[in-house]
Enzyme design. Structure first.
Site, PDB file in Angstrom:
ATOM      1  N   CYS A  85      34.619  38.896  45.646  1.00  0.00           N
ATOM      2  CA  CYS A  85      34.170  38.388  46.940  1.00  0.00           C
ATOM      3  C   CYS A  85      34.482  39.403  48.052  1.00  0.00           C
ATOM      4  O   CYS A  85      33.892  40.465  48.065  1.00  0.00           O
ATOM      5  CB  CYS A  85      34.762  37.006  47.215  1.00  0.00           C
ATOM      6  SG  CYS A  85      33.874  36.127  48.527  1.00  0.00           S
ATOM      7  N   HIS A 202      33.765  33.922  42.142  1.00  0.00           N
ATOM      8  CA  HIS A 202      35.226  33.879  42.058  1.00  0.00           C
ATOM      9  C   HIS A 202      35.717  33.473  40.667  1.00  0.00           C
ATOM     10  O   HIS A 202      35.925  32.279  40.420  1.00  0.00           O
ATOM     11  CB  HIS A 202      35.758  32.844  43.057  1.00  0.00           C
ATOM     12  CG  HIS A 202      35.716  33.267  44.473  1.00  0.00           C
ATOM     13  ND1 HIS A 202      36.741  33.957  45.083  1.00  0.00           N
ATOM     14  CD2 HIS A 202      34.772  33.111  45.423  1.00  0.00           C
ATOM     15  CE1 HIS A 202      36.432  34.189  46.354  1.00  0.00           C
ATOM     16  NE2 HIS A 202      35.244  33.681  46.581  1.00  0.00           N
ATOM     17  N   GLU A 204      38.675  33.670  39.564  1.00  0.00           N
ATOM     18  CA  GLU A 204      40.006  33.054  39.666  1.00  0.00           C
ATOM     19  C   GLU A 204      39.907  31.579  40.042  1.00  0.00           C
ATOM     20  O   GLU A 204      40.868  30.833  39.874  1.00  0.00           O
ATOM     21  CB  GLU A 204      40.881  33.835  40.654  1.00  0.00           C
ATOM     22  CG  GLU A 204      40.666  33.549  42.125  1.00  0.00           C
ATOM     23  CD  GLU A 204      39.406  34.189  42.703  1.00  0.00           C
ATOM     24  OE1 GLU A 204      38.608  34.744  41.939  1.00  0.00           O
ATOM     25  OE2 GLU A 204      39.215  34.105  43.932  1.00  0.00           O
TER      26      GLU A 204
END
Lengths: 230, 83
Positions: A85, A202, A204
């Site tokens: 990002c 993303h 994560e």
């Protein structure tokens, strides 16, 4: 081995990355950018957020901070670098990867789950998948539209440097499945070395089972298979 | 040394989509204005001192190259005036 998650002023996904990596038993520390890159770094995460308030352009200020010279040097030496990002925007602004991530076609911030088609399965970042796999990962950005000249994009595609494309549930990279107007539905690309990757979605946020899909785990696992010489 | 103002204008390259400009154009149209198209740009006014206007321009050019513009998506021009 220790992965360094670089925290800039305004990073806000650094702790998410740390928690996700801990879940995968990958040792990682958050490193304040002014402290420089630790010598024992075996992998680098440029996390999401709004470094320097997105002043000038998203990622422009962080890309020119002194620690990025260390990151570029480590990347050139083969240390895996993952930009997510805002980290992807920093990666492009710093020259680690080609192109630019700029204002979404909608001119709006978009926060939603998207599907990505895995374009290669022979990199650190995608060894857990098969080429053509469709994975579900969230996006959360206002400037994620991948922009680059058609000529340069053709060269990158010839070099097989596109890692992920936005697609529909069936793996078709259609215009409808492109959330931000990215050229050729590009969601993530590789740098000059395949050990450097940036993507707007993303991983994560798609790792901990408690928060939803876990399709992002494989991408983060690219940080565990590091060269022992580093 | 002479005091100059270098004005750096950074705009999107021709053909690069500008969603913010498009949204602004639509807002103007909603207000009842008639227009064919609209382009936006960033302008930086940099006060500096240099030996000549050429030297001032050179420094402003380098600022644009290294930070103010992103060559992937932007063109820029520089104007230098004594102040």
């Amino acid at each position: 081995m220790t992965v360094s998650i670089i925290r800039f002023g305004g990073s806000n996904c650094d702790r998410d990355a740390e928690r996700a990596l801990a879940h995968l038993d990958i040792d990682a520390d958050i490193v304040w950018h002014e402290d420089g890159l630790p010598a024992e770094t075996t992998g680098i995460v440029l996390p999401g957020g709004f470094s320097y308030g997105d002043y000038l352009r998203a990622g422009a200020m962080a890309a020119r901070s002194p620690i990025m010279a260390d990151v570029r040097e480590a990347a050139a030496d083969g240390t895996p670098v993952l930009g997510v990002c805002n980290g992807a925007q920093v990666g492009c602004e710093s020259g680690l990867t080609d192109g630019a991530f700029t204002t979404n076609e909608s001119a709006r911030f978009q926060c939603e789950h998207v599907y990505l088609r895995v374009e290669r399965d022979d990199t650190l970042w995608t060894a857990a998948y098969d080429e053509g796999d469709v994975i579900e990962i969230p996006i959360a950005h206002g400037e994620g539209r991948y922009e680059i000249s058609e000529e340069r994009l053709a060269e990158l595609e010839d070099d097989d440097r596109v890692l992920f494309r936005y697609c529909d549930e069936d793996g078709e990279p259609s215009a409808e499945a492109n959330p931000n107007g990215s050229k050729h539905n590009v969601a993530g690309i590789l740098g000059d070395r395949e050990t450097v990757a940036v993507l707007m979605p993303h991983p994560e946020r798609a790792t901990l089972p408690a928060v939803g899909p876990t399709d992002g785990q494989g991408i983060l696992r690219g940080l565990e298979s590091t060269d022992s010489s580093h | 040394m002479t005091a100059y103002t270098a004005t750096v204008t950074v705009r999107l390259k021709h053909g690069v989509l500008d969603p913010e400009a498009e949204t602004t154009k639509q807002a103007l149209e909603r207000l009842g204005f008639e227009l064919d198209s609209l382009r936006s740009a960033d302008r930086f006014e940099i006060d500096l001192e240099a030996d000549s206007s050429g030297a001032a321009r050179e420094r402003a050019d380098e600022m644009a190259e290294r930070l103010l513009a992103n060559p992937t998506i932007h063109d820029y021009d520089v104007e230098v005036d004594e102040r």
